[in-house]
Design a protein around this motif. Sequence first.
Motif, mmCIF file in Angstrom:
data_model
loop_
_atom_site.group_PDB
_atom_site.id
_atom_site.type_symbol
_atom_site.label_atom_id
_atom_site.label_comp_id
_atom_site.label_asym_id
_atom_site.label_seq_id
_atom_site.Cartn_x
_atom_site.Cartn_y
_atom_site.Cartn_z
ATOM 1 N N ILE A 159 0.824 -1.213 0.000
ATOM 2 C CA ILE A 159 0.000 0.000 0.000
ATOM 3 C C ILE A 159 0.857 1.260 0.000
ATOM 4 O O ILE A 159 0.381 2.342 -0.315
ATOM 5 C CB ILE A 159 -1.022 0.017 1.158
ATOM 6 N N GLN A 160 2.129 1.127 0.357
ATOM 7 C CA GLN A 160 3.054 2.266 0.319
ATOM 8 C C GLN A 160 2.473 3.508 0.996
ATOM 9 O O GLN A 160 2.009 3.432 2.106
ATOM 10 C CB GLN A 160 3.487 2.538 -1.132
ATOM 11 N N SER A 161 2.435 4.620 0.275
ATOM 12 C CA SER A 161 2.026 5.872 0.927
ATOM 13 C C SER A 161 0.548 5.923 1.279
ATOM 14 O O SER A 161 0.126 6.830 2.009
ATOM 15 C CB SER A 161 2.352 7.057 0.032
ATOM 16 N N VAL A 162 -0.239 4.990 0.745
ATOM 17 C CA VAL A 162 -1.653 4.960 1.141
ATOM 18 C C VAL A 162 -1.745 4.698 2.648
ATOM 19 O O VAL A 162 -2.716 5.045 3.307
ATOM 20 C CB VAL A 162 -2.431 3.898 0.326
ATOM 21 N N VAL A 209 3.878 13.592 3.661
ATOM 22 C CA VAL A 209 5.248 13.553 3.142
ATOM 23 C C VAL A 209 6.046 12.586 4.034
ATOM 24 O O VAL A 209 5.664 12.337 5.180
ATOM 25 C CB VAL A 209 5.920 14.952 3.134
ATOM 26 N N ASN A 210 7.148 12.057 3.484
ATOM 27 C CA ASN A 210 7.883 11.049 4.254
ATOM 28 C C ASN A 210 8.303 11.558 5.636
ATOM 29 O O ASN A 210 8.213 10.836 6.630
ATOM 30 C CB ASN A 210 9.108 10.577 3.473
ATOM 31 N N ALA A 211 8.730 12.829 5.681
ATOM 32 C CA ALA A 211 9.174 13.367 6.983
ATOM 33 C C ALA A 211 8.043 13.291 8.003
ATOM 34 O O ALA A 211 8.243 12.868 9.148
ATOM 35 C CB ALA A 211 9.641 14.810 6.809
ATOM 36 N N LEU A 292 9.197 0.888 11.551
ATOM 37 C CA LEU A 292 7.728 0.930 11.584
ATOM 38 C C LEU A 292 7.185 1.630 10.333
ATOM 39 O O LEU A 292 6.237 1.160 9.694
ATOM 40 C CB LEU A 292 7.229 1.638 12.851
ATOM 41 N N TYR A 293 7.811 2.743 9.963
ATOM 42 C CA TYR A 293 7.347 3.468 8.772
ATOM 43 C C TYR A 293 7.412 2.573 7.528
ATOM 44 O O TYR A 293 6.432 2.443 6.780
ATOM 45 C CB TYR A 293 8.173 4.756 8.560
ATOM 46 N N LEU A 294 8.556 1.942 7.314
ATOM 47 C CA LEU A 294 8.712 1.112 6.112
ATOM 48 C C LEU A 294 7.810 -0.120 6.173
ATOM 49 O O LEU A 294 7.327 -0.602 5.145
ATOM 50 C CB LEU A 294 10.180 0.703 5.931
ATOM 51 N N MET A 344 -2.055 13.683 -2.753
ATOM 52 C CA MET A 344 -1.552 13.342 -4.078
ATOM 53 C C MET A 344 -0.176 13.989 -4.298
ATOM 54 O O MET A 344 0.148 14.498 -5.372
ATOM 55 C CB MET A 344 -2.557 13.759 -5.162
ATOM 56 N N TYR A 345 0.633 13.952 -3.254
ATOM 57 C CA TYR A 345 1.989 14.494 -3.299
ATOM 58 C C TYR A 345 1.988 15.968 -3.716
ATOM 59 O O TYR A 345 1.045 16.689 -3.408
ATOM 60 C CB TYR A 345 2.883 13.666 -4.246
ATOM 61 N N ASP A 346 2.998 16.360 -4.480
ATOM 62 C CA ASP A 346 3.062 17.769 -4.863
ATOM 63 C C ASP A 346 2.137 18.094 -6.037
ATOM 64 O O ASP A 346 2.194 19.175 -6.610
ATOM 65 C CB ASP A 346 4.497 18.227 -5.154
ATOM 66 N N GLY A 362 -0.175 5.747 -3.703
ATOM 67 C CA GLY A 362 1.048 5.078 -3.261
ATOM 68 C C GLY A 362 1.862 4.674 -4.477
ATOM 69 O O GLY A 362 1.283 4.454 -5.547
ATOM 70 N N VAL A 363 3.169 4.540 -4.301
ATOM 71 C CA VAL A 363 4.024 4.289 -5.475
ATOM 72 C C VAL A 363 3.879 2.885 -6.079
ATOM 73 O O VAL A 363 4.414 2.631 -7.146
ATOM 74 C CB VAL A 363 5.519 4.548 -5.191
ATOM 75 N N ALA A 364 3.152 1.992 -5.414
ATOM 76 C CA ALA A 364 2.914 0.690 -6.052
ATOM 77 C C ALA A 364 1.826 0.818 -7.118
ATOM 78 O O ALA A 364 1.623 -0.097 -7.915
ATOM 79 C CB ALA A 364 2.515 -0.349 -5.010
HETATM 80 N N1 GLN Z 1 8.139 3.596 0.610
HETATM 81 C C1 GLN Z 1 8.640 4.623 -0.228
HETATM 82 C C2 GLN Z 1 9.421 5.663 0.528
HETATM 83 O O1 GLN Z 1 9.230 5.859 1.689
HETATM 84 C C3 GLN Z 1 7.592 5.285 -1.083
HETATM 85 C C4 GLN Z 1 6.362 5.716 -0.385
HETATM 86 C C5 GLN Z 1 5.376 6.275 -1.374
HETATM 87 O O2 GLN Z 1 4.416 5.616 -1.792
HETATM 88 N N2 GLN Z 1 5.581 7.504 -1.841
HETATM 89 O O3 GLN Z 1 10.271 6.305 -0.049
#
Ligand code: GLN
Length: 582
Positions: A159-162, A209-211, A292-294, A344-346, A362-364
Amino acid sequence: MMNTLSNQDRYLTSTPSTHQIQSLFDLVAHDNIASIETIQQRIAKCGLSLDDYRLRTMRTRLEEYKNKPIDIDAFTEIVREELLAVKKILSHQLVIPEWQEFCQIILKIFNEVDPNHSGRNANYIPVLRDADPEKWGVALCTVSGQRYSIGDVDVYHSIQSVSKPLSYAYALNKEGVDFTHQFVGTEPSGSPFNDLRLMPDRRPFNPSVNAGALMVAALIASGSPEKSARELTQDIMDFWFALSGESEVVNFSQETMESELSTAHNNFAIAYLLQGNKGLPRDVDLNKMIELYLSCCSIEMTSSMLSVAAATLANGGICPITGKQVLSAEIVKKTLAVMQFSGMYDNAGTFLFEVGLPAKSGVAGAVMAVVPNVMGFATFSPRLDTYGNSVRGVAFCHKLVDRFTFHMYDSLSGGRTGCKFDPRESQHNQKQRDLSDIRWALSYGDRYATKIYDLAMTTMVDICIADTDIELDVIKNVLEEIVGTKIARSELRDFALARQSKALAETVSPFDVTLKNLSSEKEALDDNGREIIFESVFRVACADGEVETEEYDMLLRISEALGIYAGIVDLEINRFKRKQAR
Ligand code: GLN
């Protein structure tokens, strides 16, 4: 527990009215006999199944009627305790009443998006790089629990970023709003998701965002020091299980997790940055936070499951499939707001501008989106655009709001959306009410109602003049339906003759005059008025059971003059053809 004995006794003083049950029964019976199959079919037509939690007793009782005919008395006994739910389901009172029709349009959009092969798989780890880029699936679930899906909706993918907005919701639930937001902000970042920049107050911009997502992981991890990252991931997977209807398992991909960890240099950079700035909540271990994040990114689910999770958000935190409250409405509100400005990111700003729905990608290749109070949906297609959003997923969202009034500001149009469809139950009834109001007002000479009537009549007569196949009597019938009383044939004939001779005397055709007229009046017409005019004309054009090319062209030009979205004509024609086929 409630006293089960008394339920029926309590009302014995009044005789239950049977005619409502009879009309419910008629919906599932042929010649006064129903069967499990006929009941099941009717329920399926509404987008539900007999497994629905609201029909538990009914399902058990139906077991006893396998291969046995069900008469009205048996039917009454079967549905008695779930009567309200059964009535709602059988008599088109779910949030989207015309379910079959709605699904036809979804299917059409799915097919339109299918040939789009632009974009590329994410390639930073092998699992994503090697995923089949052709996969394409759309699943949706309404707040009434109606479900529909097409394509690859059962493919498990990470699910990645979802995961991010739901990890955030989980943290809010555990740690409260104030504490959570000491560590993460609520501002769009305008930068890519893996950017190292922080806000001037040194908090990450937002939980998407990842941070921000790393900080949320730190909050969760630091709140339960006794649990390992893997145990906490399991808690979050249980949470996803509840969100997604508790019927399919939530998986975890060890392979994804290991690849993520071995390529997480940028995430480590962010993590050290966070630690070196404000510090991590409760001095949690940095590696535990990253793990945990990953791990949350490596949770695997299907579009079908994600659509139910989205529907739970659309429904204010109550899962429409289980009826259980998974989140409070307050937390859902904040989660949706975060998705709206950063999901939806930037590209979130443009996405909000054009699509107007809270969503998360998510990036998948997943996109999960929410139409508040209506439905949730999820798409899956691995090819991404430059922002990291699924190309087909975003295209689907665009087309969806082109057809339906789902953009959150469509409601501002004051009923002037260009006749986009509003498939909601309340709107469905509204339309019936509006027509009878017009009829009533017309009888008093209301200016607006009269305008609608005149425009409808003129347009119908003009296409009749332009296309000699059309009979005046058909127009008479349609007009009579609008006014609700008989109208004189001679009056209509005189009107038609007058228009015809005027046309002979002038060089412009009456049809062109009408088009001009419609287009200058369109600002003054609301969707309802436009629809009445368009539908009247449409019915006249289709009266002989066919839509010929010439008629089709006229319909297109009329819809254009009225400011009706072009796709509507095709939708109407398809609907008409389906009716003919029945
Ligand atoms: N897991 C990846 C990362 O943290 C991508 C997360 C995402 O879907 N943008 O870089």
